[in-house]
Each structure stands twice: as structure tokens, then as C-alpha cells.
Design a protein around this motif. Structure first.
Motif, PDB file in Angstrom:
ATOM      1  N   ARG A  91      44.976  33.527  39.693  1.00 26.76           N
ATOM      2  CA  ARG A  91      43.972  33.799  40.589  1.00 26.76           C
ATOM      3  C   ARG A  91      42.584  33.004  40.303  1.00 26.76           C
ATOM      4  O   ARG A  91      41.865  33.072  41.240  1.00 26.76           O
ATOM      5  CB  ARG A  91      43.738  35.271  40.360  1.00 26.76           C
ATOM      6  N   ILE A  92      42.361  32.757  39.032  1.00 23.09           N
ATOM      7  CA  ILE A  92      40.990  32.209  38.828  1.00 23.09           C
ATOM      8  C   ILE A  92      41.048  30.637  38.676  1.00 23.09           C
ATOM      9  O   ILE A  92      40.210  29.954  38.354  1.00 23.09           O
ATOM     10  CB  ILE A  92      40.301  32.770  37.675  1.00 23.09           C
ATOM     11  N   THR A 127      41.294  40.083  30.978  1.00 22.68           N
ATOM     12  CA  THR A 127      40.006  39.495  31.592  1.00 22.68           C
ATOM     13  C   THR A 127      39.404  38.583  30.641  1.00 22.68           C
ATOM     14  O   THR A 127      38.885  37.416  30.771  1.00 22.68           O
ATOM     15  CB  THR A 127      39.014  40.306  32.227  1.00 22.68           C
ATOM     16  N   GLN A 187      35.912  32.781  38.227  1.00 21.89           N
ATOM     17  CA  GLN A 187      36.429  31.701  39.459  1.00 21.89           C
ATOM     18  C   GLN A 187      35.444  30.668  40.030  1.00 21.89           C
ATOM     19  O   GLN A 187      35.717  29.538  40.232  1.00 21.89           O
ATOM     20  CB  GLN A 187      36.970  32.719  40.735  1.00 21.89           C
ATOM     21  N   GLU A 208      36.702  38.586  37.458  1.00 22.11           N
ATOM     22  CA  GLU A 208      37.496  37.395  37.927  1.00 22.11           C
ATOM     23  C   GLU A 208      36.594  36.614  38.819  1.00 22.11           C
ATOM     24  O   GLU A 208      37.180  35.354  39.049  1.00 22.11           O
ATOM     25  CB  GLU A 208      38.810  37.893  38.530  1.00 22.11           C
ATOM     26  N   LEU A 233      41.006  35.420  29.732  1.00 26.37           N
ATOM     27  CA  LEU A 233      40.544  34.348  30.518  1.00 26.37           C
ATOM     28  C   LEU A 233      39.026  33.774  30.090  1.00 26.37           C
ATOM     29  O   LEU A 233      38.626  32.444  30.154  1.00 26.37           O
ATOM     30  CB  LEU A 233      40.430  34.788  32.113  1.00 26.37           C
ATOM     31  N   ALA A 293      47.090  36.380  36.267  1.00 25.57           N
ATOM     32  CA  ALA A 293      45.565  36.228  36.330  1.00 25.57           C
ATOM     33  C   ALA A 293      45.045  35.075  36.263  1.00 25.57           C
ATOM     34  O   ALA A 293      44.069  34.575  36.893  1.00 25.57           O
ATOM     35  CB  ALA A 293      45.170  37.330  35.148  1.00 25.57           C
TER      36      ALA A 293
END
Ligand code: NDP
Length: 302
Positions: free
Chosen positions: A59-60, A277, A19, A15, A280, A56
Motif C-alpha cells: 500500500r505504501i 505501521t 506513502q 500510511e 513500515l 501494508a
């Protein structure tokens, strides 16, 4: 004692990488990546999964462009929502959360998703790309397993891998990815004769059968790497009282197999977090491609 293949920790590390990938390219792209998780109806487990995915994204730095449709939405209206997301330039990834309410056939709806925005990597075209070794979004759970193995430095070339399960969601793409990494792969299923005899040949054993605790010490060669994809909620014994909590377990009897294995995934905290993940990763990779930017995530899309 086996090394614990900690999916939660690796997911957190990835992550941070995602990011940074997003932050470094945001200005050039002119817009953030967008993921649309489309939920139909009120399946309670799906509610938890969708909330995890949305958190999630936050967060990124992925915009959450999802929608929640009522359980009685007709197939034509779900299709229209998918087509709208396909046409929306702010959307880089689309995920149709399964299961759908009774009466809705997931097949044609999944096929209607633009393959370039297929965040789950399950579109026929993307499964074909996997077979041919062409780049594209990859099925999240098996790609997450490959990332865990790579992070641990598990050698695959020339080694025996056995995958238990042959679903399109997990087993089939898992076998293809292991084969692409030059493992010699066997796939077991419910009609396999003498499963233990086959699984005991595995240097790397991936279990995705959806059968709680079916793999025990008798199935595992000492020193094998064992990946447990299965996830099951075990309700507490009513005799244990009202405060007793449900537990999660996998397809592998962890306590029994852990002393034999060289490395093993726990349940929870193994494959599950990696699946989110990779969703993403697929979305950010699609964003890079659609914005004409470089592709910095190819190592995570086997
Ligand atoms: P499916 O039910 O679609 O497929 C199960 C596969 O296992 C089938 O191919 C079936 O064989 C095979 N199988 C069933 N029983 C046996 C047996 N006794 N011996 C050998 N093979 C057997 O499940 P999924 O692939 O969708 O999921 C598998 C598990 O992984 C589930 O527990 C699911 O919840 C979990 N999962 C976890 C994820 C995560 O992120 N951690 C993500 C996705 C799934 P056959 O084809 O002959 O029927």
C-alpha cells in the motif's frame, strides 16, 4: 464515556503520510524502500501476520523482499539468509518473524541482523540506543503506543505511568519511551505485590502481561488513560454451534474499565494495527538514511 484510541484509523492516516514520504523521495533515492520479512516454518498465526505486513508494504510503496524457509531449515542456513539480506543494497529493513520452529534459537539470529536494517528495533544495539536517547529503529509495539498517545494529545511529562509487563519485546522499551517523554514510570511484573494498588496510581496505564482480562475496574484510577497491548484469541464455546466465531480480547476487561477511563484502546483495532505501521516507519526511516535523504519521521521514533 472514554475516548476510543483508534489504532486502525491512526494507522491508516500514517500510511498516507508514509506513502507521501516515499513518493516524494523515490526519484532522489533511485529505488523504492525494501523490507524482507523472513518466515521460517508454517506457524499459522505467523502466516496471517506476515500476509498483513506484506499487504501494508504494497500500500505504501515498499518492495517486499521476504523469504519463506522450510521448518527444518538448519540454523546455519537461516543465518546465511540473514547475511545475504544484510548485504543486499535493495533491503532497508529485515524482520525475522517469531516464533521460530522448535530447535531454532532466535537470540543469535536476531543479533545477526544488521542493526541499521533492524525493522523490529529489537537488536541489542538499538535497545542500547533507546536507553541512551540516540536515534535508531525503535521497537514497533511501544513506539506505536507512543504515537497513539501523542495523536490523542495525552500529556506525559510529570505524570505517573505504570507498565504491566517487563518483556524485551514490549514492557521494557515501553517504560523507557514513557520515561524519555518525562513520565514517572513504574514497571509491574508477575512478582509485583498488590498490583491493583500500584496500577491505581497510574495516570497512564499500559498493560502488556499476556493474561486475558486480568485488569478490571479495581485496577484503574478514574480518568486514567488505558492502553491494552494484550491480544488473545478466544475460541467459541462448542455449545454455540459450528457457525460461532472466535473472538479477540485483550488483557483489560474493556466493558468494565471503559466507563472509568478517560481514553482506552480497543482490542482489536487499538495497538495491533500500530505495530505494523511502525514496522513500515522503521523501514522507510532506514531507507531515507541509507539513501542519504532527510529524515522526516523522527517524531514517530521516540
Ligand atoms: P511476555 O509473556 O514476554 O511478557 C509478559 C510480561 O507480563 C512479563 O514481564 C510477566 O512478568 C508479566 N506478567 C505476567 N503475568 C502477570 C501478572 N499476573 N501480573 C503482573 N505482570 C504479569 O509477553 P509480551 O510482552 O511478548 O506480550 C504481552 C502481550 O502483548 C501478549 O498478549 C502479546 O500477545 C501481546 N502483544 C501484542 C502486540 C500487538 O501488536 N498488539 C505485539 C506484541 C505483543 P515476569 O517477567 O515476571 O514473567
Amino acid at each position: 464515556m472514554a475516548t476510543r484510541l483508534d489504532g486502525r484509523q491512526l494507522a491508516a492516516e500514517l500510511e498516507l503520510r508514509l506513502q507521501a514520504v516515499v513518493a516524494e523521495r523515490l526519484q532522489r533515492a533511485g529505488r523504492p524502500p525494501g523490507l524482507a520479512v523472513l518466515r521460517v516454518g508454517d506457524d499459522p498465526a505467523s502466516g496471517v501476520y506476515v500476509a498483513n505486513k506484506e499487504k501494508a508494504c504494497g500500500r505504501i510503496g515498499i518492495r517486499n523482499l521476504g523469504a519463506h524457509l522450510a521448518a527444518d531449515t538448519p540454523a546455519a542456513a537461516v543465518l546465511a539468509s540473514i547475511e545475504k539480506l544484510n548485504a543486499d543494497p535493495a533491503v532497508d529493513g529485515i524482520l525475522l518473524q517469531l516464533p521460530l520452529p522448535a530447535g531454532l534459537d532466535s537470540g543469535p539470529l536476531l543479533e545477526a541482523i544488521d542493526p541499521e536494517k533492524d525493522a523490529d528495533g529489537l537488536h541489542t544495539l538499538n535497545l542500547g540506543r533507546l536507553v541512551k536517547g540516540e536515534p535508531g529503529p525503535r521497537s514497533c509495539t511501544p513506539a506505536g503506543v507512543m504515537a497513539l498517545l501523542a495523536h490523542q494529545g495525552v500529556a506525559l511529562a510529570g505524570r505517573r505511568a505504570v507498565v504491566v509487563g517487563r518483556s524485551i519485546l514490549v514492557g521494557q522499551p515501553m517504560a523507557l519511551m514513557l520515561q524519555a517523554a518525562d513520565a514517572t514510570v513504574s514497571v509491574a511484573h508477575s512478582r509485583t505485590a498488590d498490583l491493583a494498588e500500584l496500577t491505581r496510581q497510574a495516570d497512564v496505564l499500559v498493560v502488556a502481561a499476556g493474561r486475558p482480562g486480568m485488569i478490571g475496574a479495581e485496577h484503574v484510577k478514574p480518568g486514567a488513560v488505558v492502553v491494552d497491548v494484550g491480544i488473545h484469541r478466544i475460541e467459541p464455546d462448542p455449545a454455540a454451534g459450528a457457525t460461532a466465531k472466535a473472538k479477540l480480547c485483550g488483557d483489560v476487561r474493556y466493558q468494565e474499565v471503559e466507563p472509568l477511563a478517560s481514553a482506552i484502546t480497543p482490542v482489536p483495532g487499538g495497538v495491533g494495527p500500530m505495530t505494523v505501521t511502525l514496522l513500515l516507519v522503521n523501514t522507510v526511516a532506514s531507507w531515507c538514511k541509507r539513501c542519504g535523504l532527510d529524515q522526516p519521521l523522527a517524531d514517530l521514533l521516540p
